[in-house]
Enzyme design. Structure first.
Site, PDB file in Angstrom:
ATOM      1  N   ALA A  50       0.682  -1.214   0.058  1.00 10.14           N
ATOM      2  CA  ALA A  50       0.005  -0.087  -0.055  1.00 10.14           C
ATOM      3  C   ALA A  50       0.785   1.312  -0.050  1.00 10.14           C
ATOM      4  CB  ALA A  50      -0.871   0.060   1.354  1.00 10.14           C
ATOM      5  N   ALA A  51       2.022   1.227   0.431  1.00 12.32           N
ATOM      6  CA  ALA A  51       2.742   2.449   0.369  1.00 12.32           C
ATOM      7  C   ALA A  51       3.577   2.542  -1.162  1.00 12.32           C
ATOM      8  CB  ALA A  51       4.073   2.295   1.424  1.00 12.32           C
ATOM      9  N   GLY A  52       3.570   1.917  -1.989  1.00 12.02           N
ATOM     10  CA  GLY A  52       4.165   1.860  -3.521  1.00 12.02           C
ATOM     11  C   GLY A  52       3.518   2.893  -4.136  1.00 12.02           C
ATOM     12  N   GLY A  55       0.290   1.696  -4.848  1.00 11.46           N
ATOM     13  CA  GLY A  55      -0.590   1.353  -3.462  1.00 11.46           C
ATOM     14  C   GLY A  55      -1.218   2.770  -2.843  1.00 11.46           C
ATOM     15  N   ASP A  75       2.224  -2.655   4.367  1.00  9.16           N
ATOM     16  CA  ASP A  75       3.667  -2.612   3.478  1.00  9.16           C
ATOM     17  C   ASP A  75       4.620  -3.091   4.382  1.00  9.16           C
ATOM     18  OD1 ASP A  75       5.551  -1.776   1.349  1.00  9.16           O
ATOM     19  OD2 ASP A  75       4.116  -1.160   0.632  1.00  9.16           O
ATOM     20  N   ILE A 158      -2.110  -7.725  -8.782  1.00 12.20           N
ATOM     21  CA  ILE A 158      -1.580  -7.042  -9.645  1.00 12.20           C
ATOM     22  C   ILE A 158      -0.051  -7.016 -10.086  1.00 12.20           C
ATOM     23  CG2 ILE A 158      -1.014  -4.445  -9.940  1.00 12.20           C
ATOM     24  CD1 ILE A 158      -3.578  -4.042  -8.398  1.00 12.20           C
ATOM     25  N   ASN A 160       3.488  -7.983 -11.078  1.00 11.64           N
ATOM     26  CA  ASN A 160       4.049  -8.802 -12.529  1.00 11.64           C
ATOM     27  C   ASN A 160       5.066  -9.805 -11.921  1.00 11.64           C
ATOM     28  OD1 ASN A 160       2.861  -7.692 -14.621  1.00 11.64           O
ATOM     29  ND2 ASN A 160       3.504  -5.781 -14.451  1.00 11.64           N
ATOM     30  N   ASP A 191      -5.090  -2.935 -19.538  1.00 11.20           N
ATOM     31  CA  ASP A 191      -5.032  -3.147 -20.731  1.00 11.20           C
ATOM     32  C   ASP A 191      -6.433  -3.017 -21.305  1.00 11.20           C
ATOM     33  OD1 ASP A 191      -2.337  -4.548 -20.457  1.00 11.20           O
ATOM     34  OD2 ASP A 191      -3.739  -6.218 -19.848  1.00 11.20           O
ATOM     35  N   ARG A 194      -6.458   1.124 -21.339  1.00  7.78           N
ATOM     36  CA  ARG A 194      -5.706   1.794 -22.453  1.00  7.78           C
ATOM     37  C   ARG A 194      -6.276   1.444 -23.792  1.00  7.78           C
ATOM     38  NH1 ARG A 194      -0.240  -0.988 -19.781  1.00  7.78           N
ATOM     39  NH2 ARG A 194       0.529   1.006 -18.567  1.00  7.78           N
ATOM     40  N   HIS A 218      -1.150 -10.587 -19.546  1.00  7.17           N
ATOM     41  CA  HIS A 218      -0.785  -9.480 -19.451  1.00  7.17           C
ATOM     42  C   HIS A 218       0.682  -9.211 -19.594  1.00  7.17           C
ATOM     43  CE1 HIS A 218      -0.689  -5.165 -17.984  1.00  7.17           C
ATOM     44  NE2 HIS A 218       0.355  -5.574 -16.901  1.00  7.17           N
TER      45      HIS A 218
END
Ligand SMILES: NC(=O)c1ccc[n+]([C@@H]2O[C@H](COP(=O)([O-])OP(=O)(O)OC[C@H]3O[C@@H](n4cnc5c(N)ncnc54)[C@H](O)[C@@H]3O)[C@@H](O)[C@H]2O)c1
Ligand SMILES: O=C(O)C[C@H](O)C(=O)O
Length: 354
Positions: A50-52, A55, A75, A158, A160, A191, A194, A218
């Site tokens: 959550a701190a990213g 996030g 986090d 989410i 990757n 996606d 976009r 993705h």
């Protein structure tokens, strides 16, 4: 009715992390959460990471969602600051922060929905698969926590490479004996967001009026926009089809290059994640006709995971829709997508089974 003194004290301490509580305060905190639930009926949502870059805006947008009554922000760094900041927003959800592995279980207990944007992002020149070595372990640990503390929660993944992290999560849940394929959703909404934007630009339409199904996975060629199925119905020249397909497939890289080493998409991703989480919560609430694209356990192709339209309901992805008629360009794209997906899925499965 006026709250009692104990309730008022509990409200004052509602932002305190459990590890900082004195004896007796923890039951007051529970009461504060009950009050939150009673006062603002809704769902309990945790954000892990959550701190990213994703996030933080994700936490802000989730705090604004009226379907959320309790928001847990977890986090390994900086979550107390983000929590203090977000908690001052005068919206209904009660926010609590959790810092570090020892607070993971408290962050997850009782959650209805867990959104996971934890992990490292790409830098220019990297593929999403280059993130596997670091993010696979992060996703495994977080999913072990989910299996233990909120096995019935819906998971929006989410981190990757999504094409591999979703199979990793599935294997962790299988190992723990709690795997429900309907509850694990890889987030491919960016996606679609976009695709809607880029197609709307070409057609000269408002993107809110455009709906482009994006299937497959993705990453690169696994991102397969079905331009023959765009709503409102329209047609594209071969050049437009090639341009739009490439731009949608390379949308992430476009942002990574523009940010020049400072990370990947965060703001549009937070927007997409909240759009998707909101649809999941509406489904959980029992709203009818909630449909979105997601990367899920699937029988649409011979692969065990595939992104396509799903119907979201009380049980999660209750129905996974077939792809519908594809044109020749899309059929060729589908074969390329499946080839790469098969490798990424196997890599994720082997990471847990090794
Ligand atoms: N699915 C998609 O469409 C999509 C879109 C954009 C980004 N992403 C991916 O999302 C991830 C996060 O991107 P970002 O830009 O927010 O990165 P970031 O580095 O800004 O933030 C990641 C956060 O995760 C935290 N974290 C690291 N290890 C953790 C752990 N074990 N437990 C909890 N939190 C942990 C970090 O402390 C950090 O705050 C990346 O893997 C990125 O590739 C996916
Ligand atoms: O491109 C990335 O690495 C991040 C994300 O997957 C995206 O599509 O923006």
């Amino acid at each position: 009715m006026q709250p009692s003194t104990a309730e008022r004290i509990a409200r004052l301490s509602a932002h305190i992390s459990p590890s900082n509580l004195q004896m007796g305060e923890s039951s007051m905190l529970e009461r504060a959460n009950c009050r939150a639930k009673g006062g603002a009926p809704g769902f309990k949502v945790a954000i892990l990471g959550a701190a990213g870059g994703i996030g933080q805006p994700l936490a802000m947008l989730m705090k604004m969602n009226p379907l959320v009554s309790v928001l847990h922000l977890y986090d390994v760094v900086n979550s107390p600051g983000v929590t203090a900041d977000i908690s001052h927003m005068d919206t209904g959800a009660v926010v609590r922060g959790f810092l570090g592995q020892k607070e993971l279980e408290a962050a997850l207990t009782g959650m209805d929905l867990v959104v996971i944007p934890a992990g490292v992002p790409r830098k220019p020149g990297m593929t999403r698969d280059d993130l596997f070595n670091i993010n696979a372990g992060i996703v495994r640990t977080l999913c072990e926590g989910i299996a233990k503390c909120c096995p019935n929660a819906l998971v929006n993944l989410i981190s990757n490479p999504v094409n591999s992290t979703v199979p990793i999560a599935a294997e962790v849940f299988k190992k723990a004996g709690i795997y429900d394929p309907k509850k694990l959703l890889g987030v491919t909404m960016l996606d679609v967001v976009r695709a809607n934007t880029f197609v709307a630009e070409v057609l000269g339409l408002d993107p809110r009026e455009v709906d482009v199904p994006v299937v497959g996975g993705h990453a690169g060629v696994t991102i397969l926009p079905l331009l023959s199925q765009v709503k409102p119905p329209c047609s594209f020249t071969p050049e437009e089809t090639e341009f739009l397909t490439k731009r949608i497939q390379d949308g992430g890289t476009e942002v990574v290059q523009a940010k020049a080493g400072a990370g990947s998409a965060t703001l549009s991703m937070a927007y997409a994640a909240v759009k998707f989480a909101d649809l999941c919560l509406r489904g959980l609430r029992g709203d009818a006709g909630i449909v979105a694209c997601a990367y899920v356990d699937s029988k649409v192709t011979e692969l065990p995971f595939f992104a396509s339209k799903v119907r979201l309901g009380r049980g999660g992805a209750e129905e996974v829709y077939q792809l519908g008629p594809l044109n020749e360009y899309e059929r060729v794209g589908l074969e390329k997508a499946k080839q790469e997906l098969a490798t990424s899925i196997q890599k994720g499965v082997s990471f847990i089974k090794k």
